[in-house]
Scaffold this motif. Structure first.
Motif, PDB file in Angstrom:
ATOM      1  N   PRO A 118      46.273  54.849 119.950  1.00 17.02           N
ATOM      2  CA  PRO A 118      45.270  55.683 119.292  1.00 17.02           C
ATOM      3  C   PRO A 118      45.807  57.063 118.912  1.00 17.02           C
ATOM      4  O   PRO A 118      45.371  57.656 117.927  1.00 17.02           O
ATOM      5  N   ARG A 119      46.788  57.561 119.652  1.00 20.58           N
ATOM      6  CA  ARG A 119      47.376  58.861 119.309  1.00 20.58           C
ATOM      7  C   ARG A 119      48.086  58.793 117.952  1.00 20.58           C
ATOM      8  O   ARG A 119      48.088  59.777 117.202  1.00 20.58           O
ATOM      9  N   ASP A 120      48.679  57.653 117.611  1.00 19.60           N
ATOM     10  CA  ASP A 120      49.303  57.495 116.295  1.00 19.60           C
ATOM     11  C   ASP A 120      48.252  57.610 115.193  1.00 19.60           C
ATOM     12  O   ASP A 120      48.492  58.237 114.159  1.00 19.60           O
ATOM     13  N   ILE A 121      47.090  56.998 115.414  1.00 19.51           N
ATOM     14  CA  ILE A 121      45.993  57.106 114.446  1.00 19.51           C
ATOM     15  C   ILE A 121      45.523  58.549 114.363  1.00 19.51           C
ATOM     16  O   ILE A 121      45.303  59.080 113.271  1.00 19.51           O
ATOM     17  N   PHE A 122      45.379  59.187 115.520  1.00 19.25           N
ATOM     18  CA  PHE A 122      44.962  60.585 115.581  1.00 19.25           C
ATOM     19  C   PHE A 122      45.907  61.465 114.768  1.00 19.25           C
ATOM     20  O   PHE A 122      45.473  62.270 113.945  1.00 19.25           O
ATOM     21  N   GLN A 123      47.205  61.298 114.968  1.00 30.94           N
ATOM     22  CA  GLN A 123      48.184  62.123 114.268  1.00 30.94           C
ATOM     23  C   GLN A 123      48.168  61.841 112.764  1.00 30.94           C
ATOM     24  O   GLN A 123      48.276  62.762 111.954  1.00 30.94           O
ATOM     25  N   TYR A 124      48.009  60.575 112.380  1.00 27.88           N
ATOM     26  CA  TYR A 124      47.974  60.204 110.970  1.00 27.88           C
ATOM     27  C   TYR A 124      46.783  60.866 110.269  1.00 27.88           C
ATOM     28  O   TYR A 124      46.929  61.460 109.200  1.00 27.88           O
ATOM     29  N   ILE A 125      45.610  60.783 110.890  1.00 30.29           N
ATOM     30  CA  ILE A 125      44.412  61.368 110.270  1.00 30.29           C
ATOM     31  C   ILE A 125      44.493  62.885 110.278  1.00 30.29           C
ATOM     32  O   ILE A 125      44.103  63.538 109.308  1.00 30.29           O
TER      33      ILE A 125
END
Length: 133
Positions: A118-125
Motif C-alpha cells: 500500500p505504501r507504493d500506491i501511497f507514493q504513486y498517488i
C-alpha cells in the motif's frame, strides 16, 4: 436540432426561471423537465478537496480494508500484497481498480504492476496529485 435546443434550454433553466426565458425556449421547458425527471438527479461537481498525506493514507487504507479478501488486522502501509495479505494477480487488479475509482484517475498497467505494498500506491498517488504536506 432538437437535441441542441434541449441542451440550450437545460442551460437556460439552470440559470433563469421559466418566466425569464425567451418565448422560443419556453416551448422546450416541459420537455427539459420531463427529461430531467427521467434521468434522475443531475450531479454537479466542484473542485477536488486538497489531499494531505494523512487523508491520502486514510483513504487508501479504507479502500483496501473494505476489500473482502484483505484481513484488516494484517493491513498496514508496509504489508506486502502477496506475502502478507495473500492476494493473487486478479485480486491485485481489483485493488488497483478500486483505488482508481476512489481517486478518479486511471493508473497505467505498467505503473500498477510495480505496486507491491500500500505504501507504493501511497507514493504513486502522492507524486501524481502533488501531495507534500
Amino acid at each position: 436540432m432538437l437535441r441542441v435546443a434541449v441542451t440550450a434550454a437545460l442551460r437556460t433553466v439552470a440559470v433563469r426561471s421559466f418566466a425569464q426565458m425567451p418565448a422560443q425556449q419556453r416551448v422546450f421547458a416541459p420537455l427539459v423537465v420531463s427529461a430531467h425527471k427521467q434521468m434522475g438527479q443531475i450531479r454537479q461537481y466542484s473542485a477536488k478537496a486538497p489531499l494531505t498525506k494523512k487523508t491520502l493514507e486514510e483513504r487508501i487504507v479504507l479502500v483496501l480494508s473494505l476489500y473482502d479478501k484483505i484481513d484488516a488486522k494484517k493491513l498496514t502501509l508496509d504489508s506486502d500484497f502477496t506475502k502478507d495479505l495473500g492476494l493473487d494477480s486478479l485480486d491485485h487488479v481489483e485493488v488497483v481498480m478500486a483505488i482508481e475509482e476512489e481517486f478518479g484517475f486511471e493508473i497505467p498497467d505498467g505503473d500498477a504492476d510495480r505496486f507491491k505494498t500500500p505504501r507504493d500506491i501511497f507514493q504513486y498517488i502522492a507524486d501524481k496529485e502533488d501531495v507534500f504536506e
